[in-house]
Design a protein around this motif. Structure first.
Motif, mmCIF file in Angstrom:
data_model
loop_
_atom_site.group_PDB
_atom_site.id
_atom_site.type_symbol
_atom_site.label_atom_id
_atom_site.label_comp_id
_atom_site.label_asym_id
_atom_site.label_seq_id
_atom_site.Cartn_x
_atom_site.Cartn_y
_atom_site.Cartn_z
ATOM 1 N N ILE A 121 0.838 -1.198 0.000
ATOM 2 C CA ILE A 121 0.000 0.000 0.000
ATOM 3 C C ILE A 121 0.874 1.250 0.000
ATOM 4 C CG2 ILE A 121 -1.641 1.358 1.367
ATOM 5 C CD1 ILE A 121 -2.843 -1.325 2.299
ATOM 6 N N ARG A 122 1.914 1.243 0.813
ATOM 7 C CA ARG A 122 2.828 2.390 0.836
ATOM 8 C C ARG A 122 3.409 2.652 -0.548
ATOM 9 N NH1 ARG A 122 4.567 0.065 5.957
ATOM 10 N NH2 ARG A 122 3.895 1.421 7.669
ATOM 11 N N GLN A 123 3.861 1.619 -1.196
ATOM 12 C CA GLN A 123 4.455 1.772 -2.522
ATOM 13 C C GLN A 123 3.431 2.315 -3.514
ATOM 14 O OE1 GLN A 123 5.878 -2.221 -3.214
ATOM 15 N NE2 GLN A 123 7.845 -1.867 -2.186
ATOM 16 N N GLN A 124 2.221 1.783 -3.442
ATOM 17 C CA GLN A 124 1.162 2.197 -4.362
ATOM 18 C C GLN A 124 0.789 3.664 -4.173
ATOM 19 O OE1 GLN A 124 -2.824 0.790 -3.447
ATOM 20 N NE2 GLN A 124 -3.205 0.394 -5.610
ATOM 21 N N ILE A 125 0.568 4.070 -2.918
ATOM 22 C CA ILE A 125 0.118 5.434 -2.642
ATOM 23 C C ILE A 125 1.243 6.435 -2.863
ATOM 24 C CG2 ILE A 125 -0.870 6.976 -0.925
ATOM 25 C CD1 ILE A 125 -2.788 4.832 -1.912
ATOM 26 N N ARG A 126 2.455 6.082 -2.481
ATOM 27 C CA ARG A 126 3.583 6.984 -2.736
ATOM 28 C C ARG A 126 3.754 7.216 -4.226
ATOM 29 N NH1 ARG A 126 8.801 4.762 -0.210
ATOM 30 N NH2 ARG A 126 9.629 6.752 -0.972
ATOM 31 N N HIS A 127 3.632 6.170 -5.027
ATOM 32 C CA HIS A 127 3.732 6.321 -6.474
ATOM 33 C C HIS A 127 2.604 7.223 -6.989
ATOM 34 C CE1 HIS A 127 4.566 5.308 -10.649
ATOM 35 N NE2 HIS A 127 3.282 5.036 -10.811
ATOM 36 N N ARG A 128 1.418 7.043 -6.435
ATOM 37 C CA ARG A 128 0.254 7.822 -6.879
ATOM 38 C C ARG A 128 0.473 9.320 -6.636
ATOM 39 N NH1 ARG A 128 -5.168 5.914 -4.170
ATOM 40 N NH2 ARG A 128 -4.553 3.972 -5.229
ATOM 41 N N MET A 150 5.069 6.120 7.134
ATOM 42 C CA MET A 150 6.149 5.585 6.312
ATOM 43 C C MET A 150 6.709 4.276 6.846
ATOM 44 S SD MET A 150 6.847 7.178 3.515
ATOM 45 C CE MET A 150 8.551 6.694 3.201
ATOM 46 N N GLY A 151 6.390 3.953 8.096
ATOM 47 C CA GLY A 151 6.845 2.680 8.647
ATOM 48 C C GLY A 151 7.875 2.818 9.745
ATOM 49 N N PRO A 185 2.118 14.149 8.815
ATOM 50 C CA PRO A 185 2.168 13.568 7.476
ATOM 51 C C PRO A 185 1.681 12.121 7.538
ATOM 52 C CG PRO A 185 4.345 13.495 8.450
ATOM 53 C CD PRO A 185 3.461 14.209 9.441
ATOM 54 N N LEU A 186 1.363 11.563 6.402
ATOM 55 C CA LEU A 186 0.946 10.168 6.335
ATOM 56 C C LEU A 186 1.065 9.695 4.901
ATOM 57 C CD1 LEU A 186 -2.240 10.188 5.041
ATOM 58 C CD2 LEU A 186 -2.628 11.245 7.253
ATOM 59 N N VAL A 187 1.074 8.391 4.732
ATOM 60 C CA VAL A 187 1.109 7.813 3.384
ATOM 61 C C VAL A 187 -0.296 7.504 2.904
ATOM 62 C CG1 VAL A 187 1.914 5.889 1.964
ATOM 63 C CG2 VAL A 187 3.422 6.876 3.686
ATOM 64 N N ALA A 188 -1.115 6.934 3.781
ATOM 65 C CA ALA A 188 -2.480 6.571 3.397
ATOM 66 C C ALA A 188 -3.411 6.729 4.587
ATOM 67 C CB ALA A 188 -2.520 5.131 2.879
ATOM 68 N N PHE A 189 -4.687 6.922 4.283
ATOM 69 C CA PHE A 189 -5.711 7.002 5.325
ATOM 70 C C PHE A 189 -6.968 6.314 4.824
ATOM 71 C CE2 PHE A 189 -6.530 10.664 2.625
ATOM 72 C CZ PHE A 189 -7.919 10.745 2.561
ATOM 73 N N ASP A 190 -7.825 5.919 5.770
ATOM 74 C CA ASP A 190 -9.118 5.381 5.372
ATOM 75 C C ASP A 190 -10.222 6.217 6.004
ATOM 76 O OD1 ASP A 190 -9.401 4.518 8.009
ATOM 77 O OD2 ASP A 190 -8.842 2.443 7.546
ATOM 78 N N GLY A 249 -4.220 14.858 10.476
ATOM 79 C CA GLY A 249 -3.405 14.316 9.397
ATOM 80 C C GLY A 249 -3.635 15.092 8.107
ATOM 81 N N LEU A 250 -2.576 15.376 7.387
ATOM 82 C CA LEU A 250 -2.672 16.093 6.114
ATOM 83 C C LEU A 250 -2.323 15.145 4.974
ATOM 84 C CD1 LEU A 250 -0.916 19.495 6.935
ATOM 85 C CD2 LEU A 250 -3.310 18.856 7.253
ATOM 86 N N ALA A 251 -3.125 15.185 3.915
ATOM 87 C CA ALA A 251 -2.882 14.270 2.795
ATOM 88 C C ALA A 251 -3.573 14.758 1.541
ATOM 89 C CB ALA A 251 -3.387 12.867 3.133
#
Length: 205
Positions: A15-22, A146-147, A133-138, A172-174
């Motif tokens: 998910i991190r890889q996918q959202i960071r790429h997006r 980031m881990g 900051p964050l990579v993804a949220f629901d 959180g900002l995104a």
């Protein structure tokens, strides 16, 4: 590590890889527009309006550009603080004052941060508001970072340390494109009260 925990870890990495790429695929114009729109959301928020000491990150890796928000805070005579890596405590953050003339250096992750000056550090619990900051949220308030666990440790370590002192309010900002359905959550993940994007603010119980 159990099979289930291992599976969750792999999924979170994917998910991190996918959202960071997006978010890295956003154009310069899209980033500029998002930064501009964020100020509109940010400036109208009740916790922002009452806050005097605000922690916010310097954007990196396609993150939502925070410079316009920082400039707005300065215009409103609010104090801005930036998280920096603690020089002695493993995976801990310090928050130090940022002004228009503060010199910046690169940390070990290549992220800009103020050079450590102990006279400019503020205790976490003295902050009014923290913008994370964050990579993804629901849509139920889960945040995937980031881990490294820096923010999760910060949020959990200081929840009720001092008598009669509330921890800072966390938002959180995104980018909108960082939303993900049903994030797999680990036990150490700290849920977040609100997520703010350039188009909306989502509040959670």
């Amino acid at each position: 590590m159990s099979d289930i925990t291992h599976t969750i870890a792999i999924t979170r990495t994917e998910i991190r890889q996918q959202i960071r790429h997006r978010r890295q695929q956003l154009s310069t114009l899209q980033q500029q527009q998002a930064s501009h729109d964020l100020v509109s959301q940010f400036s109208q928020h009740i916790h922002v309006q009452s806050a005097q000491h605000i922690a916010i990150y310097l954007h990196n890796d396609g993150e939502l550009d925070t410079q316009a928000v920082i400039n707005w805070c300065w215009q409103q005579n609010k104090h801005v603080y930036i998280p920096i890596l603690h020089p002695f405590s493993h995976k801990q953050l310090l928050f130090t004052r940022l002004t228009p003339t503060t010199p910046l250096i690169k940390n070990k992750y290549g992220i800009s941060e103020p050079k450590l000056d102990v006279t400019q550090v503020i205790p976490y619990l003295d902050l009014d508001l923290v913008c994370s900051p964050l990579v993804a949220f629901d849509l139920v308030g889960n945040r995937l970072g980031m881990g490294g666990g820096y923010y999760d440790r910060t949020f959990s370590q200081h929840q009720f340390v001092r008598h009669n002192q509330q921890p800072p309010y966390v938002i959180g900002l995104a980018h909108d494109c960082q939303q993900h359905d049903n994030l797999p959550i680990a036990p150490w993940d700290m849920p977040i009260k609100e997520i703010m994007t350039p188009s909306r603010t989502l509040a959670f119980n």
